[in-house]
Design an enzyme around this catalytic site. Structure first.
Site, PDB file in Angstrom:
ATOM      1  N   ASP A  67       0.821  -1.217   0.000  1.00  0.00           N
ATOM      2  CA  ASP A  67       0.000   0.000   0.000  1.00  0.00           C
ATOM      3  C   ASP A  67       0.854   1.266   0.000  1.00  0.00           C
ATOM      4  O   ASP A  67       2.079   1.208   0.207  1.00  0.00           O
ATOM      5  CB  ASP A  67      -0.961  -0.001   1.208  1.00  0.00           C
ATOM      6  CG  ASP A  67      -0.253  -0.347   2.522  1.00  0.00           C
ATOM      7  OD1 ASP A  67       0.990  -0.397   2.552  1.00  0.00           O
ATOM      8  OD2 ASP A  67      -0.955  -0.556   3.522  1.00  0.00           O
ATOM      9  N   ASP A 136      -7.208  -1.837  14.221  1.00  0.00           N
ATOM     10  CA  ASP A 136      -8.604  -2.190  13.935  1.00  0.00           C
ATOM     11  C   ASP A 136      -8.706  -3.474  13.109  1.00  0.00           C
ATOM     12  O   ASP A 136      -9.761  -3.790  12.566  1.00  0.00           O
ATOM     13  CB  ASP A 136      -9.319  -1.028  13.218  1.00  0.00           C
ATOM     14  CG  ASP A 136      -8.658  -0.640  11.897  1.00  0.00           C
ATOM     15  OD1 ASP A 136      -7.748  -1.368  11.442  1.00  0.00           O
ATOM     16  OD2 ASP A 136      -9.049   0.393  11.313  1.00  0.00           O
ATOM     17  N   HIS A 138      -6.960  -4.208  10.387  1.00  0.00           N
ATOM     18  CA  HIS A 138      -6.706  -4.129   8.945  1.00  0.00           C
ATOM     19  C   HIS A 138      -5.400  -4.800   8.555  1.00  0.00           C
ATOM     20  O   HIS A 138      -4.451  -4.844   9.327  1.00  0.00           O
ATOM     21  CB  HIS A 138      -6.775  -2.678   8.422  1.00  0.00           C
ATOM     22  CG  HIS A 138      -5.691  -1.760   8.881  1.00  0.00           C
ATOM     23  ND1 HIS A 138      -5.936  -0.495   9.363  1.00  0.00           N
ATOM     24  CD2 HIS A 138      -4.351  -1.891   8.903  1.00  0.00           C
ATOM     25  CE1 HIS A 138      -4.790   0.098   9.653  1.00  0.00           C
ATOM     26  NE2 HIS A 138      -3.824  -0.726   9.390  1.00  0.00           N
ATOM     27  N   GLU A 143      -9.473  -1.413   5.625  1.00  0.00           N
ATOM     28  CA  GLU A 143     -10.144  -0.996   6.850  1.00  0.00           C
ATOM     29  C   GLU A 143     -11.421  -1.822   7.068  1.00  0.00           C
ATOM     30  O   GLU A 143     -11.907  -2.476   6.133  1.00  0.00           O
ATOM     31  CB  GLU A 143     -10.494   0.491   6.746  1.00  0.00           C
ATOM     32  CG  GLU A 143      -9.277   1.417   6.622  1.00  0.00           C
ATOM     33  CD  GLU A 143      -8.483   1.561   7.916  1.00  0.00           C
ATOM     34  OE1 GLU A 143      -8.410   0.606   8.703  1.00  0.00           O
ATOM     35  OE2 GLU A 143      -7.921   2.654   8.141  1.00  0.00           O
TER      36      GLU A 143
END
Ligand code: GLP
Length: 266
Positions: A67, A136, A138, A143
């Site tokens: 990413d 979280d 990810h 997400e």
């Protein structure tokens, strides 16, 4: 899944580096999927050391990063490209033309994402994908709510991710709100996956991802569907795993009886 609870972050990094080294010895032209964040830094340090001191060869390796922030130039100190150059690429003999880190502007992002997916296919697919995990749940920047079949695309970061990543920027407003990320579906196509986590802050989400239900709300939980995943955590990140004793027992038995099978699901 194979779950390895290492005593320390250093041991976690070494086990991951051993697995990558074995892969490179088996297939010098391996396609590696690489992650950023503080978690894999120790593994990259190990690989750099092994290259410099032991001649571990990256000359035929092809890399794809997971990413990158949207619209951040590769020379920006907080870009993931800069991070990778600094921690790994500048210190090993990887051919610069074999390095792929997403890079794109808002105007042409769809074309870029399609091209990135095609490049991965043209390279023959990813042999080993390294992952960290966000607070979280990810993986890459997938997400909560990311489709488990998602492909490389633009993603809006959550407030929590923006806050978590603010530590690398001068202030919260400078953290990009968007990123280009491989999708969960893209990641699941890697032949082998190694996911790393360290520190008490990751304990809860590691347990959810590994032992909880498979859900798009915790994108790392999708790894439960992959046939060759090794989860390597340090003792703190593994502290909330319900079956920790069993995982430790497997690891100890393998070390004793069949060390070559460490990192191979059995
Ligand atoms: C970012 C990256 C992820 C990484 C996560 C965790 O959000 N996109 O790939 O896994 O951070 O970072 P850290 O390893 O610093 O905890």
């Amino acid at each position: 899944m194979e779950i390895i609870i290492a005593d320390t972050q250093e041991e976690m990094s070494k086990i991951a580096a051993d697995m990558i080294e074995r892969q490179l010895l088996r297939k010098p032209s391996s396609v590696l999927g690489l992650a950023t964040g503080s978690t894999p830094v120790g593994t990259y340090e190990q690989l750099v050391r092994r290259h410099k001191e032991e001649g571990l060869d990256f000359s035929k390796v092809i890399t794809f990063n997971l990413d990158e922030y949207l619209d951040l130039s590769p020379s920006h100190e907080q870009s993931y490209r800069y991070f990778m150059d600094h921690h790994l690429f500048n210190h090993i003999n990887v051919d610069p033309k074999n390095i792929h880190v997403p890079y794109g502007h808002a105007g042409e992002v769809e074309e870029f994402c399609e091209w990135y997916e095609d490049e991965i296919k043209r390279a023959g697919g990813i042999d080993v994908q390294i992952l960290g995990i966000g607070a979280d749940g990810h993986i890459a920047f997938n997400e909560p709510g990311s489709s488990l079949g998602s492909r490389t695309r633009l993603k809006t970061l959550t407030r929590q991710t923006i806050e978590d990543n603010a530590r690398f920027f001068d202030n919260l407003d400078e953290v990009p709100r968007f990123a280009i990320t491989m999708g969960v579906g893209t990641i699941l196509e890697a032949k082998e996956i190694i996911i790393l986590a360290n520190g008490a802050k990751k304990a809860e989400i590691v347990a959810e991802a590994i032992e909880g239900p498979i859900t798009a709300q915790v994108s790392a939980s999708a790894l439960q569907m992959h046939r060759q995943v090794t989860v390597i955590v340090d003792a703190e990140a593994g502290s909330k795993l319900k079956r920790a004793d069993y995982y430790r027992w497997i690891f100890e038995e393998k070390k004793r009886l069949v060390p070559r099978l460490i990192g191979k699901v059995t």
